[in-house]
Design a protein around this motif. Structure first.
Motif, PDB file in Angstrom:
ATOM      1  N   LYS A   1       0.832  -1.209   0.000  1.00  0.00           N
ATOM      2  CA  LYS A   1       0.000   0.000   0.000  1.00  0.00           C
ATOM      3  C   LYS A   1       0.863   1.255   0.000  1.00  0.00           C
ATOM      4  N   GLN A   2       2.095   1.130   0.472  1.00  0.00           N
ATOM      5  CA  GLN A   2       2.992   2.278   0.600  1.00  0.00           C
ATOM      6  C   GLN A   2       3.972   2.411  -0.569  1.00  0.00           C
ATOM      7  N   LEU A   3       3.925   1.462  -1.494  1.00  0.00           N
ATOM      8  CA  LEU A   3       4.810   1.510  -2.659  1.00  0.00           C
ATOM      9  C   LEU A   3       4.168   2.308  -3.780  1.00  0.00           C
ATOM     10  N   LYS A   4       5.016   2.956  -4.573  1.00  0.00           N
ATOM     11  CA  LYS A   4       4.523   3.753  -5.696  1.00  0.00           C
ATOM     12  C   LYS A   4       5.135   3.283  -7.009  1.00  0.00           C
ATOM     13  N   ASP A   5       6.371   3.645  -7.257  1.00  0.00           N
ATOM     14  CA  ASP A   5       7.012   3.336  -8.535  1.00  0.00           C
ATOM     15  C   ASP A   5       8.091   2.258  -8.415  1.00  0.00           C
ATOM     16  N   GLU A   6       8.241   1.668  -7.240  1.00  0.00           N
ATOM     17  CA  GLU A   6       9.302   0.691  -7.003  1.00  0.00           C
ATOM     18  C   GLU A   6       9.046  -0.596  -7.797  1.00  0.00           C
ATOM     19  N   LEU A   7      10.138  -1.228  -8.209  1.00  0.00           N
ATOM     20  CA  LEU A   7      10.075  -2.544  -8.830  1.00  0.00           C
ATOM     21  C   LEU A   7      10.140  -3.585  -7.719  1.00  0.00           C
TER      22      LEU A   7
ATOM     23  N   ALA B   1      21.404  -2.810 -12.410  1.00  0.00           N
ATOM     24  CA  ALA B   1      21.180  -2.521 -13.821  1.00  0.00           C
ATOM     25  C   ALA B   1      20.390  -1.249 -14.100  1.00  0.00           C
ATOM     26  N   GLN B   2      19.708  -0.693 -13.095  1.00  0.00           N
ATOM     27  CA  GLN B   2      18.886   0.488 -13.338  1.00  0.00           C
ATOM     28  C   GLN B   2      18.748   1.295 -12.047  1.00  0.00           C
ATOM     29  N   ASP B   3      18.123   2.464 -12.122  1.00  0.00           N
ATOM     30  CA  ASP B   3      18.102   3.397 -10.994  1.00  0.00           C
ATOM     31  C   ASP B   3      16.873   3.316 -10.083  1.00  0.00           C
ATOM     32  N   ARG B   4      15.780   2.741 -10.556  1.00  0.00           N
ATOM     33  CA  ARG B   4      14.572   2.687  -9.724  1.00  0.00           C
ATOM     34  C   ARG B   4      14.824   1.859  -8.478  1.00  0.00           C
ATOM     35  N   LYS B   5      14.097   2.194  -7.414  1.00  0.00           N
ATOM     36  CA  LYS B   5      14.211   1.427  -6.175  1.00  0.00           C
ATOM     37  C   LYS B   5      13.657   0.030  -6.412  1.00  0.00           C
ATOM     38  N   VAL B   6      14.343  -0.972  -5.877  1.00  0.00           N
ATOM     39  CA  VAL B   6      13.956  -2.372  -6.009  1.00  0.00           C
ATOM     40  C   VAL B   6      13.660  -2.921  -4.616  1.00  0.00           C
ATOM     41  N   ILE B   7      12.474  -3.490  -4.473  1.00  0.00           N
ATOM     42  CA  ILE B   7      12.071  -4.141  -3.234  1.00  0.00           C
ATOM     43  C   ILE B   7      12.053  -5.644  -3.498  1.00  0.00           C
TER      44      ILE B   7
END
Length: 185
Positions: A12-18, A59-65
């Motif tokens: 519920k608290q995640l937005k754009d994270e992978l 490999a990329q800049d987005r936050k990963v969970i």
């Protein structure tokens, strides 16, 4: 707290994270509470969620969970050392610890006698968080998302699996959908 409730509260608290999710029931539960093209549901390769998440974070800049289980983490403990030494600032490893191999028959793991948070700290992780199993505790994940990674999050949950259906996507569909998301298509 049940694992599915922990997944629900965190997502519920995640937005754009992978998100990379451990095999079996954790993936089924995540799909049930919040399906997204940003989620990669593992169908096999027990113990590899943390390694796949590490590669994605590098490999990329987005936050990963990464949602992993205690059994899977114990099966690939070397991934903690590799994650620490690679030190991706955009990686959060969440271990949902039910003290058993929930997807293979609920055989006990050794997490009941091994403090996984202390193991991560012993490896060198500077940012570690612990959530004790409690039905009335609400997981506030916002501070974790603000921390510089790699971050190790240890969440104690009740043993057992939620009664949710199998994910209605074939592995190639999951992979292709996720790859399009990562590539921004």
């Amino acid at each position: 707290m049940e694992r599915i409730k922990a997944l629900e509260q965190i997502t519920k608290q995640l937005k754009d994270e992978l998100v990379i999710c451990n095999i079996g029931f954790p993936s089924r539960e995540l799909y049930h509470v919040k399906d997204s093209s940003k989620h990669f549901y593992m169908m096999g390769s027990m113990g590899m969620a943390s390694s796949i998440g590490l590669g994605l974070a590098i490999a990329q800049d987005r936050k990963v969970i990464v949602f992993d289980g205690d059994g899977s983490l114990l099966m690939n403990l070397g991934s903690l050392v590799t994650i620490y030494n690679q030190s991706p600032e955009n990686l959060v490893l969440v271990v949902l610890d039910n003290e058993c191999y929930g997807s293979t028959g609920n055989q006990c793991t050794y997490s009941s006698t091994t403090n996984l948070k202390k193991v991560a700290e012993g490896v060198g992780f500077k940012n570690t968080v612990f959530y004790q199993e409690s039905p009335e505790v609400e997981i506030d994940f916002a501070p974790v998302l603000e921390m510089e990674g790699p971050v190790f999050v240890h969440v104690k949950v009740k043993a057992g699996n939620a009664s949710v259906p199998v994910i209605p996507l074939e592995p190639p569909e999951i992979k292709e959908r996720f790859m399009r998301e990562v590539q921004g298509n």
